[in-house]
Write an enzyme that holds these catalytic residues in place. Sequence first.
Site, short mmCIF file in Angstrom:
data_model
loop_
_atom_site.label_atom_id
_atom_site.label_comp_id
_atom_site.label_asym_id
_atom_site.label_seq_id
_atom_site.Cartn_x
_atom_site.Cartn_y
_atom_site.Cartn_z
N GLU A 160 4.93 2.29 -2.33
CA GLU A 160 4.42 2.16 -3.70
C GLU A 160 5.04 3.24 -4.53
OE1 GLU A 160 0.13 1.76 -4.48
OE2 GLU A 160 0.39 3.16 -6.17
N GLU A 165 0.76 7.26 -13.78
CA GLU A 165 -0.67 6.98 -13.79
C GLU A 165 -1.32 8.09 -14.59
OE1 GLU A 165 -2.43 5.32 -9.81
OE2 GLU A 165 -1.07 6.96 -9.33
#
Length: 286
Positions: A160, A165
């Site tokens: 990932e 974020e």
Amino acid sequence: MLLLLAACSSSVGHSSPEGGAGSREGAPTSPGPGWHLSWSDEFDGSALDPGTWTVEDRSTFGDGGKELACLMNRPQNVTLESGVLVLRAQRERTPLRCGAHDSRFPGGRDYSSAFISTKGAKDWMYGRFEIRAKLPTAPGTSQGLWPAFWLRPVTGGTGELDVLEAIGGGAGSPEPGQVHQTIWYDYDGTHPKESAAVTLPKGSPSDGFHVYAVEWEKGAMRWYVDGVKTFERTTQTTTWLDEAFAQPMFLRLNLAVGGTWPGSPDASTRFPADFLVDYVRVYERA
């Protein structure tokens, strides 16, 4: 491994687009020599291209992380406004039924939001992946919000890549103005995630548009904010880098509400909350 790094933000001014998309501070950046634009979405149309983007609808995708929103494909949650993609989280006036088998909230959910991806339509193995975005993480009014731009393998499994974020916060938020740049081998803890917490010293991700990018090549990944390199991983720092990422990956953009990391919204959280994306661009080596 957690690294604390700083990135510079730009203050070049732009006019505000119509339709409430907000100020467009922070100039677009250009990649270094050797990169050419292979694909982009500038969001200049009236709706998302269904041949490129899949929009989750009445989806409980985030339940594994204890998220709270029902992910919806409707104008209230996903729209284009004056050349800007708007992913909008809302507090529902009445509970929203999220499919027929929502075991966590059978009576309906108090929040809705949006999640889009290029799965099944667009994927790449290596490249520079870039967005220009304004995040809904203003300190003091964004507890429980969690915007992200990330990549996952077409076939699932290992790897990932989080280009960015961020989590919001209420009064006294411990991390105003930060974004996180992270790679994961898997979700089972085979190897620890490797991450940078990047603080923008001039302003914050919520005060205007900033450019977030990652350059992913064989044996190396480099992250940037507004053209400044903020984080780097290579096979020397991360022995499993190529093992986890030597496969095609697709793009995800979402705005989560609640969850084990950001916590739940509180009375100070301002809704609707908008994750604004001016463009998504993918570059490949010439």
